[in-house]
Design a protein around this motif. Sequence first.
Motif, PDB file in Angstrom:
ATOM      1  N   LEU A  70       0.833  -1.198   0.000  1.00  0.00           N
ATOM      2  CA  LEU A  70       0.000   0.000   0.000  1.00  0.00           C
ATOM      3  C   LEU A  70       0.875   1.259   0.000  1.00  0.00           C
ATOM      4  O   LEU A  70       0.626   2.200  -0.754  1.00  0.00           O
ATOM      5  N   ALA A  71       1.914   1.253   0.812  1.00  0.00           N
ATOM      6  CA  ALA A  71       2.848   2.388   0.835  1.00  0.00           C
ATOM      7  C   ALA A  71       3.511   2.570  -0.531  1.00  0.00           C
ATOM      8  O   ALA A  71       3.705   3.698  -0.987  1.00  0.00           O
ATOM      9  N   ARG A  72       3.827   1.473  -1.191  1.00  0.00           N
ATOM     10  CA  ARG A  72       4.432   1.533  -2.539  1.00  0.00           C
ATOM     11  C   ARG A  72       3.461   2.209  -3.511  1.00  0.00           C
ATOM     12  O   ARG A  72       3.874   3.040  -4.326  1.00  0.00           O
ATOM     13  N   CYS A  73       2.184   1.894  -3.400  1.00  0.00           N
ATOM     14  CA  CYS A  73       1.177   2.511  -4.276  1.00  0.00           C
ATOM     15  C   CYS A  73       1.115   4.023  -4.082  1.00  0.00           C
ATOM     16  O   CYS A  73       0.808   4.752  -5.026  1.00  0.00           O
ATOM     17  N   TYR A  74       1.412   4.481  -2.876  1.00  0.00           N
ATOM     18  CA  TYR A  74       1.394   5.920  -2.584  1.00  0.00           C
ATOM     19  C   TYR A  74       2.807   6.523  -2.620  1.00  0.00           C
ATOM     20  O   TYR A  74       3.022   7.617  -2.128  1.00  0.00           O
ATOM     21  N   ARG A  75       3.730   5.787  -3.219  1.00  0.00           N
ATOM     22  CA  ARG A  75       5.096   6.242  -3.470  1.00  0.00           C
ATOM     23  C   ARG A  75       5.835   6.667  -2.202  1.00  0.00           C
ATOM     24  O   ARG A  75       6.591   7.618  -2.188  1.00  0.00           O
ATOM     25  N   GLN A  76       5.600   5.919  -1.132  1.00  0.00           N
ATOM     26  CA  GLN A  76       6.275   6.195   0.129  1.00  0.00           C
ATOM     27  C   GLN A  76       7.581   5.410   0.212  1.00  0.00           C
ATOM     28  O   GLN A  76       7.713   4.346  -0.381  1.00  0.00           O
ATOM     29  N   ALA A  77       8.527   5.941   0.950  1.00  0.00           N
ATOM     30  CA  ALA A  77       9.826   5.277   1.110  1.00  0.00           C
ATOM     31  C   ALA A  77       9.781   4.221   2.207  1.00  0.00           C
ATOM     32  O   ALA A  77      10.534   3.243   2.156  1.00  0.00           O
ATOM     33  N   ALA A  78       8.892   4.409   3.196  1.00  0.00           N
ATOM     34  CA  ALA A  78       8.887   3.504   4.339  1.00  0.00           C
ATOM     35  C   ALA A  78       7.570   3.615   5.096  1.00  0.00           C
ATOM     36  O   ALA A  78       6.783   4.540   4.878  1.00  0.00           O
ATOM     37  N   ILE A  79       7.368   2.653   5.987  1.00  0.00           N
ATOM     38  CA  ILE A  79       6.282   2.690   6.954  1.00  0.00           C
ATOM     39  C   ILE A  79       6.898   2.463   8.332  1.00  0.00           C
ATOM     40  O   ILE A  79       8.066   2.076   8.438  1.00  0.00           O
ATOM     41  N   VAL A  80       6.112   2.687   9.356  1.00  0.00           N
ATOM     42  CA  VAL A  80       6.498   2.271  10.702  1.00  0.00           C
ATOM     43  C   VAL A  80       5.712   0.999  10.998  1.00  0.00           C
ATOM     44  O   VAL A  80       4.501   0.936  10.739  1.00  0.00           O
ATOM     45  N   GLY A  84       4.060  -5.333  18.157  1.00  0.00           N
ATOM     46  CA  GLY A  84       3.447  -5.680  19.429  1.00  0.00           C
ATOM     47  C   GLY A  84       4.388  -5.444  20.596  1.00  0.00           C
ATOM     48  O   GLY A  84       3.962  -5.378  21.743  1.00  0.00           O
ATOM     49  N   GLU A  85       5.686  -5.307  20.269  1.00  0.00           N
ATOM     50  CA  GLU A  85       6.687  -5.064  21.310  1.00  0.00           C
ATOM     51  C   GLU A  85       7.593  -3.882  21.000  1.00  0.00           C
ATOM     52  O   GLU A  85       8.067  -3.211  21.900  1.00  0.00           O
ATOM     53  N   ARG A  86       7.866  -3.675  19.706  1.00  0.00           N
ATOM     54  CA  ARG A  86       8.755  -2.566  19.347  1.00  0.00           C
ATOM     55  C   ARG A  86       8.410  -2.050  17.956  1.00  0.00           C
ATOM     56  O   ARG A  86       7.872  -2.767  17.114  1.00  0.00           O
ATOM     57  N   ALA A  87       8.775  -0.794  17.737  1.00  0.00           N
ATOM     58  CA  ALA A  87       8.534  -0.160  16.447  1.00  0.00           C
ATOM     59  C   ALA A  87       9.816  -0.191  15.624  1.00  0.00           C
ATOM     60  O   ALA A  87      10.918  -0.024  16.171  1.00  0.00           O
ATOM     61  N   THR A  88       9.659  -0.421  14.334  1.00  0.00           N
ATOM     62  CA  THR A  88      10.786  -0.387  13.408  1.00  0.00           C
ATOM     63  C   THR A  88      10.349   0.333  12.139  1.00  0.00           C
ATOM     64  O   THR A  88       9.167   0.415  11.827  1.00  0.00           O
ATOM     65  N   VAL A  89      11.331   0.854  11.423  1.00  0.00           N
ATOM     66  CA  VAL A  89      11.069   1.416  10.106  1.00  0.00           C
ATOM     67  C   VAL A  89      11.211   0.281   9.099  1.00  0.00           C
ATOM     68  O   VAL A  89      12.234  -0.403   9.088  1.00  0.00           O
ATOM     69  N   ALA A  90      10.195   0.065   8.305  1.00  0.00           N
ATOM     70  CA  ALA A  90      10.222  -0.947   7.256  1.00  0.00           C
ATOM     71  C   ALA A  90      10.285  -0.213   5.920  1.00  0.00           C
ATOM     72  O   ALA A  90       9.378   0.560   5.599  1.00  0.00           O
ATOM     73  N   TRP A  91      11.347  -0.431   5.180  1.00  0.00           N
ATOM     74  CA  TRP A  91      11.578   0.285   3.914  1.00  0.00           C
ATOM     75  C   TRP A  91      10.846  -0.382   2.776  1.00  0.00           C
ATOM     76  O   TRP A  91      10.838  -1.606   2.656  1.00  0.00           O
ATOM     77  N   VAL A  92      10.254   0.415   1.932  1.00  0.00           N
ATOM     78  CA  VAL A  92       9.570  -0.069   0.731  1.00  0.00           C
ATOM     79  C   VAL A  92      10.651  -0.379  -0.308  1.00  0.00           C
ATOM     80  O   VAL A  92      11.565   0.396  -0.512  1.00  0.00           O
ATOM     81  N   ARG A  93      10.519  -1.523  -0.946  1.00  0.00           N
ATOM     82  CA  ARG A  93      11.497  -1.901  -1.990  1.00  0.00           C
ATOM     83  C   ARG A  93      10.874  -1.808  -3.347  1.00  0.00           C
ATOM     84  O   ARG A  93       9.753  -1.871  -3.565  1.00  0.00           O
TER      85      ARG A  93
END
Length: 93
Positions: A70-80, A84-93
Amino acid sequence: TEPFAGITAWNPRHERPTPARNEAANRELDADLAALGLCVLPAAGFDPRRTHVEPSFAVFGISIEDALELARCYRQAAIVWWDGERATVAWVR
């Protein structure tokens, strides 16, 4: 807590559209999320100093793979991604 993705449609790639265009893009994303029947709450993404804030959505009931697509469709570089325990940045490829 349940896993969720933090997603926005603001500022795709390195572009900086007008606030009106960013708001319109986020309305489209909100409509897409509603059409998927997902639980969505308003959220905000921001830099560590909170000098830059982007209206976003906390999306529950979505897999990380679907959130990245979904983030790729909106041309985003990443999501958070909150697992359930920690937040990470997940990069769109």
